[in-house]
Design a protein around this motif. Sequence first.
Motif, PDB file in Angstrom:
ATOM      1  N   SER A  19       0.832  -1.202   0.000  1.00 46.11           N
ATOM      2  CA  SER A  19       0.000   0.000   0.000  1.00 46.11           C
ATOM      3  C   SER A  19       0.866   1.251   0.000  1.00 46.11           C
ATOM      4  O   SER A  19       1.843   1.335   0.731  1.00 46.11           O
ATOM      5  CB  SER A  19      -0.891   0.046   1.249  1.00 46.11           C
ATOM      6  OG  SER A  19      -1.799  -1.025   1.239  1.00 46.11           O
ATOM      7  N   GLY A  20       0.475   2.226  -0.819  1.00 52.40           N
ATOM      8  CA  GLY A  20       1.167   3.500  -0.829  1.00 52.40           C
ATOM      9  C   GLY A  20       0.820   4.299   0.412  1.00 52.40           C
ATOM     10  O   GLY A  20      -0.345   4.379   0.804  1.00 52.40           O
ATOM     11  N   ARG A  21       1.833   4.843   1.060  1.00 53.60           N
ATOM     12  CA  ARG A  21       1.632   5.657   2.268  1.00 53.60           C
ATOM     13  C   ARG A  21       2.432   6.944   2.125  1.00 53.60           C
ATOM     14  O   ARG A  21       3.435   6.989   1.426  1.00 53.60           O
ATOM     15  CB  ARG A  21       2.114   4.914   3.517  1.00 53.60           C
ATOM     16  CG  ARG A  21       1.408   3.599   3.824  1.00 53.60           C
ATOM     17  CD  ARG A  21       0.015   3.790   4.396  1.00 53.60           C
ATOM     18  NE  ARG A  21       0.003   4.584   5.606  1.00 53.60           N
ATOM     19  CZ  ARG A  21       0.144   4.118   6.838  1.00 53.60           C
ATOM     20  NH1 ARG A  21       0.317   2.821   7.034  1.00 53.60           N
ATOM     21  NH2 ARG A  21       0.105   4.927   7.894  1.00 53.60           N
ATOM     22  N   THR A  22       2.003   7.972   2.802  1.00 50.81           N
ATOM     23  CA  THR A  22       2.721   9.240   2.823  1.00 50.81           C
ATOM     24  C   THR A  22       3.132   9.555   4.253  1.00 50.81           C
ATOM     25  O   THR A  22       2.578   9.012   5.214  1.00 50.81           O
ATOM     26  CB  THR A  22       1.849  10.387   2.280  1.00 50.81           C
ATOM     27  OG1 THR A  22       0.665  10.480   3.068  1.00 50.81           O
ATOM     28  CG2 THR A  22       1.494  10.163   0.815  1.00 50.81           C
ATOM     29  N   GLY A  23       4.095  10.438   4.371  1.00 49.23           N
ATOM     30  CA  GLY A  23       4.559  10.834   5.690  1.00 49.23           C
ATOM     31  C   GLY A  23       5.660  11.860   5.570  1.00 49.23           C
ATOM     32  O   GLY A  23       5.901  12.419   4.505  1.00 49.23           O
ATOM     33  N   VAL A  24       6.332  12.086   6.684  1.00 48.21           N
ATOM     34  CA  VAL A  24       7.445  13.027   6.736  1.00 48.21           C
ATOM     35  C   VAL A  24       8.674  12.289   7.252  1.00 48.21           C
ATOM     36  O   VAL A  24       8.637  11.673   8.322  1.00 48.21           O
ATOM     37  CB  VAL A  24       7.118  14.227   7.656  1.00 48.21           C
ATOM     38  CG1 VAL A  24       8.323  15.150   7.790  1.00 48.21           C
ATOM     39  CG2 VAL A  24       5.915  14.987   7.135  1.00 48.21           C
ATOM     40  N   GLY A  25       9.744  12.350   6.449  1.00 44.82           N
ATOM     41  CA  GLY A  25      11.005  11.722   6.837  1.00 44.82           C
ATOM     42  C   GLY A  25      11.954  12.748   7.409  1.00 44.82           C
ATOM     43  O   GLY A  25      11.980  13.906   6.992  1.00 44.82           O
ATOM     44  N   ARG A  26      12.733  12.312   8.408  1.00 45.37           N
ATOM     45  CA  ARG A  26      13.717  13.195   9.033  1.00 45.37           C
ATOM     46  C   ARG A  26      14.931  12.381   9.442  1.00 45.37           C
ATOM     47  O   ARG A  26      14.829  11.177   9.695  1.00 45.37           O
ATOM     48  CB  ARG A  26      13.112  13.924  10.222  1.00 45.37           C
ATOM     49  CG  ARG A  26      12.582  12.987  11.290  1.00 45.37           C
ATOM     50  CD  ARG A  26      11.775  13.750  12.346  1.00 45.37           C
ATOM     51  NE  ARG A  26      10.943  12.852  13.107  1.00 45.37           N
ATOM     52  CZ  ARG A  26      11.341  12.123  14.137  1.00 45.37           C
ATOM     53  NH1 ARG A  26      12.582  12.184  14.543  1.00 45.37           N
ATOM     54  NH2 ARG A  26      10.507  11.316  14.762  1.00 45.37           N
ATOM     55  N   LEU A  27      16.047  13.047   9.502  1.00 47.01           N
ATOM     56  CA  LEU A  27      17.309  12.406   9.846  1.00 47.01           C
ATOM     57  C   LEU A  27      17.531  12.458  11.347  1.00 47.01           C
ATOM     58  O   LEU A  27      17.326  13.495  11.983  1.00 47.01           O
ATOM     59  CB  LEU A  27      18.444  13.133   9.119  1.00 47.01           C
ATOM     60  CG  LEU A  27      19.824  12.528   9.189  1.00 47.01           C
ATOM     61  CD1 LEU A  27      19.848  11.123   8.610  1.00 47.01           C
ATOM     62  CD2 LEU A  27      20.811  13.420   8.446  1.00 47.01           C
ATOM     63  N   VAL A  28      17.939  11.327  11.917  1.00 47.50           N
ATOM     64  CA  VAL A  28      18.258  11.252  13.339  1.00 47.50           C
ATOM     65  C   VAL A  28      19.712  10.780  13.448  1.00 47.50           C
ATOM     66  O   VAL A  28      20.037   9.648  13.097  1.00 47.50           O
ATOM     67  CB  VAL A  28      17.303  10.281  14.081  1.00 47.50           C
ATOM     68  CG1 VAL A  28      17.689  10.159  15.537  1.00 47.50           C
ATOM     69  CG2 VAL A  28      15.858  10.739  13.940  1.00 47.50           C
ATOM     70  N   LEU A  29      20.573  11.665  13.914  1.00 47.94           N
ATOM     71  CA  LEU A  29      22.002  11.364  14.026  1.00 47.94           C
ATOM     72  C   LEU A  29      22.363  10.994  15.452  1.00 47.94           C
ATOM     73  O   LEU A  29      21.602  11.221  16.399  1.00 47.94           O
ATOM     74  CB  LEU A  29      22.821  12.587  13.587  1.00 47.94           C
ATOM     75  CG  LEU A  29      22.619  13.044  12.150  1.00 47.94           C
ATOM     76  CD1 LEU A  29      23.343  14.366  11.910  1.00 47.94           C
ATOM     77  CD2 LEU A  29      23.093  11.983  11.178  1.00 47.94           C
ATOM     78  N   ALA A  30      23.558  10.438  15.627  1.00 51.66           N
ATOM     79  CA  ALA A  30      24.074  10.125  16.961  1.00 51.66           C
ATOM     80  C   ALA A  30      24.076  11.408  17.779  1.00 51.66           C
ATOM     81  O   ALA A  30      24.418  12.475  17.283  1.00 51.66           O
ATOM     82  CB  ALA A  30      25.472   9.541  16.855  1.00 51.66           C
ATOM     83  N   GLY A  31      23.651  11.326  19.022  1.00 57.30           N
ATOM     84  CA  GLY A  31      23.604  12.482  19.897  1.00 57.30           C
ATOM     85  C   GLY A  31      22.274  13.213  19.885  1.00 57.30           C
ATOM     86  O   GLY A  31      22.024  14.073  20.722  1.00 57.30           O
ATOM     87  N   SER A  32      21.412  12.881  18.944  1.00 60.91           N
ATOM     88  CA  SER A  32      20.096  13.502  18.866  1.00 60.91           C
ATOM     89  C   SER A  32      19.218  12.978  20.003  1.00 60.91           C
ATOM     90  O   SER A  32      19.294  11.797  20.355  1.00 60.91           O
ATOM     91  CB  SER A  32      19.456  13.177  17.519  1.00 60.91           C
ATOM     92  OG  SER A  32      18.098  13.548  17.521  1.00 60.91           O
ATOM     93  N   PRO A  33      18.354  13.814  20.577  1.00 64.38           N
ATOM     94  CA  PRO A  33      17.467  13.331  21.642  1.00 64.38           C
ATOM     95  C   PRO A  33      16.523  12.204  21.186  1.00 64.38           C
ATOM     96  O   PRO A  33      16.088  11.397  22.004  1.00 64.38           O
ATOM     97  CB  PRO A  33      16.646  14.568  22.037  1.00 64.38           C
ATOM     98  CG  PRO A  33      17.372  15.738  21.497  1.00 64.38           C
ATOM     99  CD  PRO A  33      18.203  15.254  20.344  1.00 64.38           C
ATOM    100  N   GLN A  34      16.217  12.147  19.875  1.00 64.84           N
ATOM    101  CA  GLN A  34      15.334  11.104  19.354  1.00 64.84           C
ATOM    102  C   GLN A  34      16.072   9.798  19.069  1.00 64.84           C
ATOM    103  O   GLN A  34      15.454   8.778  18.756  1.00 64.84           O
ATOM    104  CB  GLN A  34      14.648  11.575  18.068  1.00 64.84           C
ATOM    105  CG  GLN A  34      13.749  12.761  18.240  1.00 64.84           C
ATOM    106  CD  GLN A  34      14.512  14.089  18.144  1.00 64.84           C
ATOM    107  OE1 GLN A  34      15.611  14.143  17.613  1.00 64.84           O
ATOM    108  NE2 GLN A  34      13.935  15.146  18.658  1.00 64.84           N
ATOM    109  N   ARG A  35      17.387   9.828  19.154  1.00 69.22           N
ATOM    110  CA  ARG A  35      18.205   8.669  18.784  1.00 69.22           C
ATOM    111  C   ARG A  35      17.883   7.395  19.588  1.00 69.22           C
ATOM    112  O   ARG A  35      17.741   6.316  19.004  1.00 69.22           O
ATOM    113  CB  ARG A  35      19.683   9.036  18.910  1.00 69.22           C
ATOM    114  CG  ARG A  35      20.637   7.960  18.524  1.00 69.22           C
ATOM    115  CD  ARG A  35      20.586   7.705  17.055  1.00 69.22           C
ATOM    116  NE  ARG A  35      21.529   6.649  16.712  1.00 69.22           N
ATOM    117  CZ  ARG A  35      22.051   6.495  15.545  1.00 69.22           C
ATOM    118  NH1 ARG A  35      21.740   7.318  14.572  1.00 69.22           N
ATOM    119  NH2 ARG A  35      22.877   5.528  15.309  1.00 69.22           N
TER     120      ARG A  35
END
Length: 77
Positions: A31-47
């Motif tokens: 299935s085709g889906r849409t969204g928002v991609g973002r980069l998470v690098l080492a040291g990032s709070p989301q890592r």
Amino acid sequence: MLVVLVGGPDGKRWWRNFTSPRRVQVLLRGSGRTGVGRLVLAGSPQRPEAAGIYSSRFPDLEVRDDPIVVIDLDQTS
């Protein structure tokens, strides 16, 4: 949420498109889906969260400091 580990990032360029969040389309389970991609690098709070999600699915692959692309999928109706 999709989590994509960029293994061997020095030899790849595609992931650099996500240094700023951007809209994407992905094919997920046919299935085709849409969204928002973002980069998470080492040291990032989301890592830790992103690495944990990836490691839970692929426990035999080491995450290390490789970049991670996180795609927050739009809600489906």
